[in-house]
Design a protein around this motif. Structure first.
Motif, mmCIF file in Angstrom:
data_model
loop_
_atom_site.group_PDB
_atom_site.id
_atom_site.type_symbol
_atom_site.label_atom_id
_atom_site.label_comp_id
_atom_site.label_asym_id
_atom_site.label_seq_id
_atom_site.Cartn_x
_atom_site.Cartn_y
_atom_site.Cartn_z
ATOM 1 N N TYR A 60 17.471 -34.510 2.149
ATOM 2 C CA TYR A 60 16.104 -34.562 2.664
ATOM 3 C C TYR A 60 15.073 -34.477 1.544
ATOM 4 C CZ TYR A 60 12.107 -33.815 5.657
ATOM 5 O OH TYR A 60 10.904 -33.945 6.279
ATOM 6 N N TYR A 61 15.252 -33.584 0.588
ATOM 7 C CA TYR A 61 14.280 -33.433 -0.490
ATOM 8 C C TYR A 61 14.766 -34.025 -1.810
ATOM 9 C CZ TYR A 61 11.698 -30.294 2.542
ATOM 10 O OH TYR A 61 10.993 -29.776 3.577
ATOM 11 N N ARG A 64 15.429 -38.577 -1.259
ATOM 12 C CA ARG A 64 14.862 -39.316 -0.137
ATOM 13 C C ARG A 64 13.663 -40.146 -0.588
ATOM 14 N NH1 ARG A 64 12.534 -36.758 5.435
ATOM 15 N NH2 ARG A 64 12.084 -38.747 6.388
ATOM 16 N N LEU A 65 13.565 -41.375 -0.085
ATOM 17 C CA LEU A 65 12.429 -42.221 -0.379
ATOM 18 C C LEU A 65 11.297 -41.906 0.595
ATOM 19 C CD1 LEU A 65 14.131 -45.699 -0.823
ATOM 20 C CD2 LEU A 65 13.209 -44.253 -2.610
ATOM 21 N N THR A 66 10.095 -41.952 0.093
ATOM 22 C CA THR A 66 8.958 -41.782 0.983
ATOM 23 C C THR A 66 8.721 -43.086 1.736
ATOM 24 O OG1 THR A 66 7.392 -42.492 -0.699
ATOM 25 C CG2 THR A 66 7.892 -40.134 -0.607
ATOM 26 N N LYS A 67 7.921 -43.037 2.783
ATOM 27 C CA LYS A 67 7.643 -44.249 3.560
ATOM 28 C C LYS A 67 6.954 -45.299 2.707
ATOM 29 C CE LYS A 67 7.496 -42.360 8.177
ATOM 30 N NZ LYS A 67 6.736 -42.221 9.412
ATOM 31 N N LYS A 68 6.159 -44.857 1.755
ATOM 32 C CA LYS A 68 5.454 -45.781 0.868
ATOM 33 C C LYS A 68 6.427 -46.519 -0.054
ATOM 34 C CE LYS A 68 1.228 -45.696 -1.802
ATOM 35 N NZ LYS A 68 0.224 -44.837 -2.434
ATOM 36 N N GLN A 69 7.520 -45.882 -0.434
ATOM 37 C CA GLN A 69 8.492 -46.479 -1.339
ATOM 38 C C GLN A 69 9.489 -47.384 -0.631
ATOM 39 O OE1 GLN A 69 10.048 -42.828 -2.909
ATOM 40 N NE2 GLN A 69 8.910 -43.057 -4.819
ATOM 41 N N ARG A 70 9.638 -47.267 0.677
ATOM 42 C CA ARG A 70 10.619 -48.064 1.406
ATOM 43 C C ARG A 70 10.134 -49.489 1.561
ATOM 44 N NH1 ARG A 70 12.719 -43.850 6.010
ATOM 45 N NH2 ARG A 70 12.887 -42.129 4.560
#
Length: 81
Positions: A60-61, A64-70
């Motif tokens: 999780y930390y 994990r990719l943030t939504k901006k990076q996906r």
């Protein structure tokens, strides 16, 4: 027979772009060795499967990719770099 009764994947525009990127990945990083992808095509039809990577709860930390990076596909991901 050698593909475990797998059917050929229908060619969409995104899949064509991803396959072209994989085919030409040697030009993105010439110092890295990649195995040939010629064995993926059998009789002119690609034998690939497309899926989604599901991250585990432990990641999780850490990774994990943030939504901006996906990104939606492989081409968009490479172009973002």
């Amino acid at each position: 027979q050698g593909w475990f009764n797998m059917r050929p994947t229908p060619m969409t525009e995104q899949l064509k772009q991803d396959m072209a990127l994989i085919r030409n990945r040697n030009y993105l990083d010439p110092k890295k060795f990649y195995k040939s992808v010629e064995g993926v095509v059998k009789g002119g039809k690609p034998m690939v499967q497309v899926g989604t990577v599901v991250e585990g709860a432990a990641e999780y930390y850490s990774s994990r990719l943030t939504k901006k990076q996906r990104r939606g596909n492989l081409v968009e991901e490479i172009m973002a770099d």
